[in-house]
Write an enzyme that holds these catalytic residues in place. Structure first.
Site, PDB file in Angstrom:
ATOM      1  CG  LEU A   1      26.436  41.336  46.533  1.00 49.87           C
ATOM      2  CD1 LEU A   1      27.627  40.381  46.505  1.00 49.87           C
ATOM      3  CD2 LEU A   1      25.212  40.646  47.105  1.00 49.87           C
ATOM      4  CG  ASP A   2      24.616  45.398  52.262  1.00 47.14           C
ATOM      5  OD1 ASP A   2      23.984  46.140  51.480  1.00 47.14           O
ATOM      6  OD2 ASP A   2      24.090  44.790  53.205  1.00 47.14           O
ATOM      7  CD  GLU A   3      32.465  49.567  52.400  1.00 50.80           C
ATOM      8  OE1 GLU A   3      33.674  49.802  52.574  1.00 50.80           O
ATOM      9  OE2 GLU A   3      31.553  50.355  52.736  1.00 50.80           O
TER      10      GLU A   3
ATOM     11  CB  THR B   1      27.549  41.322  51.474  1.00 47.58           C
ATOM     12  OG1 THR B   1      26.802  41.705  52.639  1.00 47.58           O
ATOM     13  CG2 THR B   1      27.048  39.971  50.987  1.00 47.58           C
TER      14      THR B   1
ATOM     15  NE  ARG C   1      24.112  43.907  57.483  1.00 52.64           N
ATOM     16  CZ  ARG C   1      24.662  45.113  57.279  1.00 52.64           C
ATOM     17  NH1 ARG C   1      24.650  45.648  56.053  1.00 52.64           N
ATOM     18  NH2 ARG C   1      25.190  45.774  58.270  1.00 52.64           N
TER      19      ARG C   1
END
Length: 316
Positions: A143-145, A147, A245
């Site tokens: 996961l993105d930082e 998220t 996104r």
């Protein structure tokens, strides 16, 4: 015959050869019955107890007889390059094969250049060290930082291989919750738009005809105000970097709080500050457990900042 555990190896995975498989070679038995990849088989051949028939080391070309016990053993591994670091972890599920954790926003999954500590990996390596488990950190997905939500981590190479195949086949269910500007039209639909790096800004992704196939399914759950904002649930069919996104921006509904893909000047400051980051949460994760073959599903509650955001949006 008992297949014993051996020091320095994980618990063996065992196949009893059936009449149907009699006369086949070891490679065929392991590929058909356990789905072991050729890459993993090549690694197992290098260790003394990696592949055995009735407890005796065997080649993958060896022929088997009905009733033979073919076993594979993987050597125990640790992430020596990841510094153990104590941190609170929201563990949703763990057994000897698999760990599911609810990652908070603001934490990177794996150490990278500039992020050697303070990552999810640092905390999990510490967790296993305290438990006396020798396990290497193997995230199945990331996961993105900024998220939050559910991440699956495999605890041995076989589990990682099996779950990676499920991921590639699209049989792992990943459902996300997002809060976006505007309201998707149509309310429920699919975004099928290729994604690749922006040639001018390599860390940014864009929709481009030359990009990699990328598919996101979405469903509008709530609409706030006169289409001012919406709560959306999304299901990924592919897993490109920043996919949700980028796709939400592509259909005119960028995520609230998204500093990279959101509106630069026209965003609602109260909404932005309440969210505090991109309003995206990996809410539900479902997969088939590689050992039990049972479908398992987990859900992570919305983080407090999104509960607050929904209250603010409801007043719009």
């Amino acid at each position: 015959m008992m297949i014993e555990d051996i020091a320095g190896y994980y618990k063996p995975l065992v196949v009893e050869v059936s009449e149907e498989m009699a006369g086949k070679d070891v490679r065929t038995v392991l590929e058909r019955k356990l789905g072991v990849s050729r890459t993993l088989l090549s690694k197992l051949k290098l260790t003394e107890f990696g592949i055995t028939i009735n407890g005796v080391r065997a080649y993958t070309t060896a022929k088997v007889a009905a009733g033979d016990l073919v076993a594979i053993r993987m050597e125990e591994e640790t992430s020596d390059d990841i510094m153990p670091q104590e941190m609170p972890l929201r563990i949703v599920f763990e057994d000897e094969y698999l760990l599911i954790v609810n990652k908070p926003a603001g934490i990177v999954v794996h150490p990278t250049h500039g992020h050697y500590t303070g990552t999810l990996a640092n905390g999990i390596v510490q967790h296993w060290q305290v438990r006396g488990e020798k396990v290497r950190f193997r995230p199945v997905h990331r996961l993105d930082e900024d998220t939050s939500g559910l991440v699956a981590i495999a605890k041995n190479p076989y589990i990682h291989q099996q779950l990676s195949e499920q991921l590639q086949a699209g049989t792992i269910m990943k459902l996300y919750c997002a809060y976006v500007y505007g309201s998707p039209d149509p309310a429920d639909g699919t975004v099928d738009a290729p994604i690749d790096r922006d040639p001018d800004e390599p860390h940014v992704r864009i929709v481009t005809p030359e990009g990699y196939p990328s598919v996101t399914h979405y469903k509008t759950v709530l609409v706030f105000g006169e289409d001012a904002a919406a709560k959306v649930r999304l299901k990924l069919e592919t897993g490109r970097t920043h996919q949700i996104r980028v796709h939400m921006k592509h259909i005119g509904c960028p995520l609230i709080g998204d500093q990279m893909y959101g509106p630069k000047t026209s965003g609602n400051q109260e909404w932005e500050s309440t969210a505090g980051r991109q309003a995206l949460h990996a809410e539900t994760l479902g997969l088939t457990h590689p050992m039990t073959k049972q479908w398992m599903e987990w859900t992570a509650d919305l983080p407090p900042e999104f509960v607050a955001l929904e209250e603010v949006l409801s007043e719009a």
